[in-house]
Design an enzyme around this catalytic site. Structure first.
Site, mmCIF file in Angstrom:
data_model
loop_
_atom_site.group_PDB
_atom_site.id
_atom_site.type_symbol
_atom_site.label_atom_id
_atom_site.label_comp_id
_atom_site.label_asym_id
_atom_site.label_seq_id
_atom_site.Cartn_x
_atom_site.Cartn_y
_atom_site.Cartn_z
ATOM 1 N N MET A 52 34.524 -26.613 96.471
ATOM 2 C CA MET A 52 34.752 -25.945 95.014
ATOM 3 C C MET A 52 34.291 -24.569 95.245
ATOM 4 S SD MET A 52 32.924 -26.480 91.249
ATOM 5 C CE MET A 52 33.950 -28.080 90.877
ATOM 6 N N TYR B 104 32.902 -20.445 90.419
ATOM 7 C CA TYR B 104 32.425 -19.006 89.981
ATOM 8 C C TYR B 104 32.369 -19.050 88.430
ATOM 9 C CZ TYR B 104 34.082 -17.469 94.580
ATOM 10 O OH TYR B 104 33.938 -17.365 95.933
ATOM 11 N N ALA C 1 29.815 -26.756 97.578
ATOM 12 C CA ALA C 1 29.958 -25.784 96.613
ATOM 13 C C ALA C 1 29.810 -24.614 97.109
ATOM 14 C CB ALA C 1 28.837 -25.844 95.759
ATOM 15 N N LYS C 2 30.941 -23.574 96.979
ATOM 16 C CA LYS C 2 31.043 -22.156 97.497
ATOM 17 C C LYS C 2 30.515 -21.467 96.180
ATOM 18 C CE LYS C 2 34.412 -18.679 99.182
ATOM 19 N NZ LYS C 2 34.636 -17.826 98.232
ATOM 20 N N ILE C 3 29.361 -20.626 96.466
ATOM 21 C CA ILE C 3 28.813 -19.912 95.314
ATOM 22 C C ILE C 3 28.414 -18.526 95.705
ATOM 23 C CG2 ILE C 3 27.798 -21.983 94.243
ATOM 24 C CD1 ILE C 3 24.953 -21.421 95.254
#
Length: 269
Positions: free
Chosen positions: A143, A146, A181-183
């Protein structure tokens, strides 16, 4: 969630995704400093570097280029995305199905969710469909979490890297069923530790963001790893550099080798 440690997009539990969805999301402007980067083949060549665990691209790029690299590159299909020509609350169109991505050869999918946008509800429903399709194929889901839009503007004065916002971003990935999780970077190790804790068993990776100087970038990656993160997903901070392969070598030393940024920077020329 799926056991990412044994997934093709991970190496011993560590992840280094090379992202190249910028032609859609940002437009050709991202390729002007290094004109050769407008050619996707140059990025596929970079993705063959041993430090890279997956390459994230949109449908058309995957169709045109992945068949020639299927033995050397792990494909992460970026399922949704919207051009920078769009004006309005943050939203992202679904551009290909999980079934088709798997048919092309994807080992994982990526999906953007804009928590706080007025379009969050429909985006979450679209994510549910993609996540469940991915489960049926046994492939992991990354995901792009953002938070932005009216909710962030009103509740956090538009600060989309506020500590709480970033912890919420990683929690959204857990709650909705992502595996990674890409944050964004919240600015400190303490804030990143909160985000990692909020994600539970979900792997947390840093979003590379806009290009910054070498040591600043490598130090942020080290901070993420020190905070319990699992790696990063990076585009411009690699392929907008003349020494992109050397940067990947340095990143590999930090992400896969556990070296400090001050040592890894010696890979750069």
């Amino acid at each position: 969630m799926l056991p990412i440690d044994s997934s093709p997009i991970s190496r011993n539990g560590k992840i280094l995704i090379l992202a190249y969805d910028h032609g859609l999301e940002h437009g050709p402007i991202d390729f002007t400093d290094l004109p050769q980067t407008i050619d996707p083949q140059s990025i596929f060549d970079l993705a063959c570097h041993e430090a890279v665990t997956a390459l994230a691209v949109q449908k058309g790029i995957a169709e045109a280029y992945f068949p020639s690299y299927k033995d050397d590159v792990t494909l992460l299909a970026k399922i949704n995305g919207t051009s920078n020509l769009w004006v309005g609350e943050p939203n992202s169109s679904v551009n290909w199905s999980v079934d088709y991505a798997v048919e092309i050869g994807a080992s994982a999918i990526g999906f953007t969710l804009y928590g706080g946008s007025n379009h969050e509800v429909e985006m979450a429903e679209e994510f549910r469909l993609a996540q469940e399709q991915a489960r049926s194929h046994g492939i992991p889901v990354v995901m792009w979490s953002y938070p932005r839009g009216q909710g962030i503007n009103e509740k956090f004065n538009g600060n989309d890297t506020d500590d709480e916002v970033i912890a919420y971003a990683s929690r959204l990935a857990l709650e909705l069923g992502a595996d990674v999780a890409k944050i964004k970077y919240p600015g400190s190790e303490a804030a990143m530790r909160w985000a990692v804790k909020a994600a539970g068993p979900v792997k947390v990776v840093l979003s590379g963001g806009s290009k910054v100087d070498d040591l600043t970038f490598l130090s942020s990656v080290q901070t993420v790893m020190d905070a319990g993160g699992s790696g990063l997903a990076v585009g411009r901070n690699v392929w907008q550099r003349e020494n992109a392969n050397e940067m990947l070598e340095a990143l590999g030393r930090i992400v896969h080798g556990g070296e400090p940024a001050e040592d890894a920077i010696s890979s750069l020329t």
